[in-house]
Write an enzyme that holds these catalytic residues in place. Structure first.
Site, PDB file in Angstrom:
ATOM      1  N   THR A  24      -6.026  24.198 -52.755  1.00 31.75           N
ATOM      2  CA  THR A  24      -6.776  25.108 -53.612  1.00 31.75           C
ATOM      3  C   THR A  24      -7.027  26.458 -52.942  1.00 31.75           C
ATOM      4  O   THR A  24      -7.100  27.487 -53.614  1.00 31.75           O
ATOM      5  CB  THR A  24      -8.121  24.464 -54.014  1.00 31.75           C
ATOM      6  OG1 THR A  24      -7.862  23.236 -54.705  1.00 31.75           O
ATOM      7  CG2 THR A  24      -8.925  25.353 -54.930  1.00 31.75           C
ATOM      8  N   SER A  60       3.576  28.667 -41.949  1.00 34.00           N
ATOM      9  CA  SER A  60       3.566  28.027 -43.273  1.00 34.00           C
ATOM     10  C   SER A  60       4.393  26.748 -43.217  1.00 34.00           C
ATOM     11  O   SER A  60       5.621  26.793 -43.129  1.00 34.00           O
ATOM     12  CB  SER A  60       4.131  28.980 -44.336  1.00 34.00           C
ATOM     13  OG  SER A  60       3.206  29.980 -44.655  1.00 34.00           O
ATOM     14  N   THR A  98      -8.227  19.865 -50.598  1.00 36.99           N
ATOM     15  CA  THR A  98      -9.378  19.037 -50.228  1.00 36.99           C
ATOM     16  C   THR A  98      -9.263  17.593 -50.701  1.00 36.99           C
ATOM     17  O   THR A  98     -10.014  16.733 -50.241  1.00 36.99           O
ATOM     18  CB  THR A  98     -10.679  19.639 -50.786  1.00 36.99           C
ATOM     19  OG1 THR A  98     -10.586  19.746 -52.216  1.00 36.99           O
ATOM     20  CG2 THR A  98     -10.940  21.015 -50.185  1.00 36.99           C
ATOM     21  N   ASP A  99      -8.322  17.311 -51.618  1.00 35.81           N
ATOM     22  CA  ASP A  99      -8.176  15.935 -52.111  1.00 35.81           C
ATOM     23  C   ASP A  99      -7.979  14.941 -50.967  1.00 35.81           C
ATOM     24  O   ASP A  99      -8.425  13.785 -51.059  1.00 35.81           O
ATOM     25  CB  ASP A  99      -6.978  15.820 -53.059  1.00 35.81           C
ATOM     26  CG  ASP A  99      -7.242  16.432 -54.415  1.00 35.81           C
ATOM     27  OD1 ASP A  99      -8.403  16.818 -54.684  1.00 35.81           O
ATOM     28  OD2 ASP A  99      -6.301  16.535 -55.211  1.00 35.81           O
TER      29      ASP A  99
END
Length: 346
Positions: A24, A60, A98-99
């Protein structure tokens, strides 16, 4: 000419690597809602004040939601973290969805060999949202990763200006910026006036070696509910699972009807006993009825201790992939799932 004080500050300036995986914190509008789009460098560029604390290098790894991260990803990220630290980085910050932060932080805590600071962070609100929390979480994470006091604590989760130990952190709300807590232990500390303040410290468990061929060791997570008849347990071996984590009721309890199939299953593969209750461990010797924690442990199930069901799954997969046998699994879960007496911090 620079003064001795400024030269000393320059020498001591932290070098932090940010490894971006998506989540997110990188999301902007697209399709049916926000989607991961920003690179690690773009995440850094959005917070110019980070330069007050460290020189940052962006790496990345991926740009995907946290739900799509795999254990194989985390093994690879752990290797990259160690490589960056060996190359001279002072610490590493990993940004992700964050899941899965609670599992990811725990796996990195298990697999990163270095004792240098490793921080996992993310955001509950998209980068494009009003009141986005990603920049503040990233600033707090860089602060923590830059400080020598953060070394030796294993992987840390830093969100909402709180510092959590990977072993205990849980996501306890689906949407609020204050979603992360450490039930039963409390946060290790907080970030205050751009400084990390530790209330207590914990001893990091010895890291594991990084395994190979994780796909050969699938582990099932089975939740127990009121009136459960246990029919799923009988088919797990035929589905190719190599182990099971049982998300039991209360202090580690199941309906009495589940005891025979669980005992039979424990003779075929490791069955780890965890609890669906967010705070507190699986007990060991309080209840004595059929289907109680002491009864199940006596029948061959292995206690997860303080570990959440999701963390127990990842630990079991790693241990099986490392060739840890049935007799040693109990001691390993006792080691990694134990309560850690805190040493007070400053």
């Amino acid at each position: 000419m620079s003064s001795p004080a400024s030269e000393e500050a320059l020498v001591q300036r932290a070098r932090i690597t940010l490894i971006g995986t998506g989540g997110t914190i990188t999301m902007t509008p697209g399709g049916l809602g926000v989607v991961p789009t920003l690179s690690a460098q773009e995440v850094i560029d959005a917070v110019p004040a980070l330069a007050r604390h460290a020189d940052l290098e962006a790496v990345s790894y991926s740009v995907k939601p946290g739900a799509s991260l795999s254990l194989e990803d985390l093994v690879a990220i752990a290797a990259r973290i160690d490589a960056q630290l060996e190359a001279g980085a002072s610490g590493v910050v990993v940004t992700q969805g964050t899941d899965t932060i609670e599992e990811a932080a725990f796996v990195l805590d298990l697999l990163v060999q270095s004792s240098a600071p490793v921080v996992v962070t993310g955001a509950m609100r998209a980068a494009s949202a009003v009141g986005a929390d990603g920049p503040a979480n990233l600033m707090a994470s860089v602060v923590v990763a830059s400080q020598a006091a953060s070394a030796g604590l294993g992987a840390l989760a830093v969100l909402n200006d709180e510092i959590h130990a990977a072993r205990y952190v849980r996501k306890c709300h689906t949407a609020r910026p204050s979603a992360f807590e450490s039930p039963g232990s409390g946060a290790l500390g907080l970030v205050l006036e751009e400084q990390a303040v530790f209330h207590w410290r914990l001893q990091r468990a010895a890291p594991l070696q990084r395994p190979q061929a994780l796909h050969e060791f699938p582990v099932a997570l089975v939740a127990v509910t009121l009136g459960d008849d246990g029919r799923l347990l009988d088919v797990l071996p035929s589905l190719g699972y190599r182990g099971v984590v049982l998300e039991a009721l209360g202090a580690g309890h199941v309906p009495a009807t589940l005891v025979p199939p669980l005992q039979a299953l424990a003779q075929q593969m490791p069955v780890i006993l965890s609890t669906r209750v967010v705070a507190g461990p699986v007990l060991a010797r309080t209840y004595g009825f059929v289907g109680s924690e002491s009864d199940l442990i006596e029948r061959g199930l292995i206690s997860a201790g303080w570990l959440s069901p999701g963390k127990a799954v990842q630990l079991l997969r790693l241990l099986l992939a490392l060739g840890v046998g049935p007799r040693e699994l109990e001691s390993r879960f006792g080691h990694y799932g134990r309560a850690n007496p805190p040493a007070r911090g400053g």
